[in-house]
Design an enzyme around this catalytic site. Structure first.
Site, mmCIF file in Angstrom:
data_model
loop_
_atom_site.group_PDB
_atom_site.id
_atom_site.type_symbol
_atom_site.label_atom_id
_atom_site.label_comp_id
_atom_site.label_asym_id
_atom_site.label_seq_id
_atom_site.Cartn_x
_atom_site.Cartn_y
_atom_site.Cartn_z
ATOM 1 N N LYS A 52 -9.982 2.383 -3.100
ATOM 2 C CA LYS A 52 -9.977 2.673 -1.855
ATOM 3 C C LYS A 52 -11.430 2.749 -1.674
ATOM 4 O O LYS A 52 -12.361 3.782 -1.723
ATOM 5 C CB LYS A 52 -9.182 2.683 -0.675
ATOM 6 C CG LYS A 52 -9.509 1.664 0.431
ATOM 7 C CD LYS A 52 -8.442 2.016 1.682
ATOM 8 C CE LYS A 52 -9.055 1.867 2.543
ATOM 9 N NZ LYS A 52 -7.892 1.712 4.376
ATOM 10 N N CYS B 134 -5.357 -2.838 2.498
ATOM 11 C CA CYS B 134 -5.819 -2.182 4.231
ATOM 12 C C CYS B 134 -6.260 -2.704 5.503
ATOM 13 O O CYS B 134 -6.790 -4.570 5.029
ATOM 14 C CB CYS B 134 -5.201 -0.928 4.400
ATOM 15 S SG CYS B 134 -4.404 -0.795 6.242
ATOM 16 N N GLU C 269 0.768 -1.154 0.102
ATOM 17 C CA GLU C 269 -0.122 0.021 -0.187
ATOM 18 C C GLU C 269 0.839 0.928 0.199
ATOM 19 O O GLU C 269 1.591 1.328 0.781
ATOM 20 C CB GLU C 269 -0.875 0.033 1.385
ATOM 21 C CG GLU C 269 -1.971 1.228 1.393
ATOM 22 C CD GLU C 269 -2.666 0.789 2.699
ATOM 23 O OE1 GLU C 269 -3.558 1.670 3.025
ATOM 24 O OE2 GLU C 269 -2.216 0.344 3.618
#
Length: 534
Positions: free
Chosen positions: A355, A408, A291
């Protein structure tokens, strides 16, 4: 056992409160990195006895009658979440001058809020409380409901749901494919609370027997999936793509230093990507970076794309976490996304996914117009914070491989494994757990990602800046991995075996059936049919 139960039931004042907090904290021993799941038997046995003694004045109203039970549950939850989430404070101390003031909010404030769910669980269970095994069924149903709500309300934060204590190893993860972690949570509470029946002797025989059957079934099913279920053999000419996970171990302070050497950070990723395979293996077909691994806006830096092209072979693919910027036009602030790029051997960006589920106060500030006036801002420094994608985009590689992207902590949300996931070949999870240092946080995060693999029946490709990076098969077994805070890379292939698809809506259905069954047991027991003294 009965004498101990009596002492706990009759405990009063600060001793009672301290015992509730301690009971919750003990349960954290069942979570990674320790994983001693038997600790939960102590936690929930004490909790049942404490609720047994949570009496209110006879003439109290409905709310007042439930208040003592709510208080016990809240104290239990506070101990559990402080002991299990204290490491969140580590992220604030990376930029201590800016965020040290918020340390008490992270270490004690968030647990105090999350503990409300457990307080509501014990208060709800008290409504159906009885003298027999029905009370542990009521407690199990209530915890199952509240843990589900904790994962969906107010953006959700289902970290360290009780069910994870019952999944310390792959043999104890397989039930998640059928009933999900929420179903495991409900049944786990029943199992963990069963020893409390031995202290009061009411409903002990049927309650302990049922708990034992559930535990044996849970482990037995896992054993069948791992060792008894036939697996297809790989053909001798198997050409499964070799996947390289790059774990650069970049210190978080260096990543945040605007005056630091971002070029060196980028070059470290390239060097690890260009390393020859170990032990004479095949060169990787797919290289994965963690990430936000690219330390600048990649689309604004043609030289960086050229360096990537120089590093990759023509038929190699790079998957990299990066910040994506979207120009909104003159006079309008651009939008920033926490994204994953797919880059081919010519340095061309051929795919991207943003995301969807952002971290509150980490990547965006809720009620920003109000809270920013009080000096509250994102931990991640980004003008205006990140924007969330409206939908999750599947990443389809040139070789046809379809990856379901999770950035994440998106991997901790079982209810978000929906949409096109049925057509995916693997889950891709890129993360940066360097925020949390050498604490339990990265271990807990990794375990929850493994359970997502089992739930969905898909292999997991997980790459973290500081770890834990690993290739995990659809049964939660680690094929290859790198330890936390280790610098390096691994080359491996997934085993190419996915479990038979069990749709997410059926897992949800099974969870609600479990909830109904537990509630029926609680109501039948309360009516007096199952609460005889044994």
């Amino acid at each position: 056992m009965e004498r101990l139960a009596d002492r706990v039931i009759l405990a009063w004042g600060w001793k009672r409160a301290a015992l509730a907090v301690l009971a919750g904290a003990i349960g954290v021993l069942a979570l990674p990195p320790i994983g001693f799941f038997a600790a939960m038997f102590v936690s929930f046995t004490l909790l049942v006895w404490l609720i047994d003694g949570a009496a209110a004045a006879p003439n109290s109203g409905f709310i007042r009658r439930l208040w003592p039970s709510f208080a016990i549950g809240w104290l239990f939850g506070f101990g559990y979440f402080v002991a299990g989430l204290w490491w969140l404070g580590h992220a604030l101390m990376i930029d201590a001058e800016e965020f040290a003031w918020a340390l008490p909010l992270a270490v004690f404030g968030l647990p105090a809020v999350l503990a409300i769910y457990y307080g509501l669980a014990t208060a709800l269970a008290r409504i159906f409380w009885s003298d027999g095994m029905g009370r542990i069924a009521a407690l199990a149903a209530s915890f199952g409901l509240m843990e589900w709500l904790r994962g969906v309300l107010f953006t959700g934060f289902p970290w360290n749901a009780i069910g994870y204590a019952m999944t310390p190893a792959p043999i104890m993860m397989q039930s998640a494919h059928i009933i999900g972690i929420t179903g495991i949570t409900a049944l786990s509470v029943f199992i963990f609370a069963a020893p409390a029946l031995l202290g009061t002797r009411l409903g002990a025989r049927p309650g302990v027997a049922l708990a034992a059957i559930l535990l044996v079934a849970h482990v037995g099913y896992g054993g069948y999936v791992l060792y008894g279920m036939p697996r297809p053999e790989k053909p001798s000419d198997d050409k499964s793509p070799v996947i390289r996970l790059v774990q650069p171990m970049i210190d978080q302070t260096a990543k945040m230093d605007t005056d630091g050497d971002r070029a060196e950070i980028f070059e470290k990723h390239l060097r690890l990507s260009a390393e020859p395979p170990k032990d004479g293996g095949r060169k990787p077909d797919i290289i994965v970076w963690p990430e936000t691994s690219v330390p600048f806006i990649l689309t604004d830096n043609q030289d960086a794309l050229t360096r990537i092209a120089d590093t990759l072979d023509d038929n190699q693919i790079l998957i990299a976490g990066a910040v994506r910027v979207e120009d909104m036009g003159p006079g309008i602030a651009p939008r920033y996304y926490n994204s994953i790029y797919v880059i081919d051997g010519r340095g061309q960006i051929i795919g991207a996914a943003d995301k969807v589920h952002l971290v509150p106060f980490g990547e965006y500030v809720p009620f920003e117009n109000i809270l920013t006036e009080f000096g509250i801002q994102n931990v991640v420094e980004m003008p205006g914070g990140f924007s969330a994608a409206a939908t999750r985009q599947m990443l389809t590689l040139p070789n046809g491989l379809k990856l379901y992207p999770l950035v994440c902590y998106e991997a901790i949300f079982p209810d978000e494994m929906t949409g096109d996931i049925a057509s995916a070949d693997a889950i891709l999870n890129v993360t940066n757990d360097a925020w949390f240092g050498n604490t339990p946080g990265p271990y807990q995060h990794f375990q929850q990602a493994r359970v997502r693999a089992v739930e969905t029946g898909l292999p997991l490709i997980r790459d973290g800046n500081s770890g834990i990076s690993a290739l995990v098969n659809s049964r939660g077994e680690i094929i290859a991995g790198l330890k936390l805070n280790e610098t390096g890379f691994i080359d491996a292939t997934t085993d190419g075996y996915a479990q038979l698809a069990f749709p997410a809506h059926l897992r949800q259905t099974n969870f609600w059936l479990i909830e109904i069954l537990l509630l029926v047991i609680a109501m039948v027991s309360r009516s007096g049919f199952v609460s005889r003294r044994n």
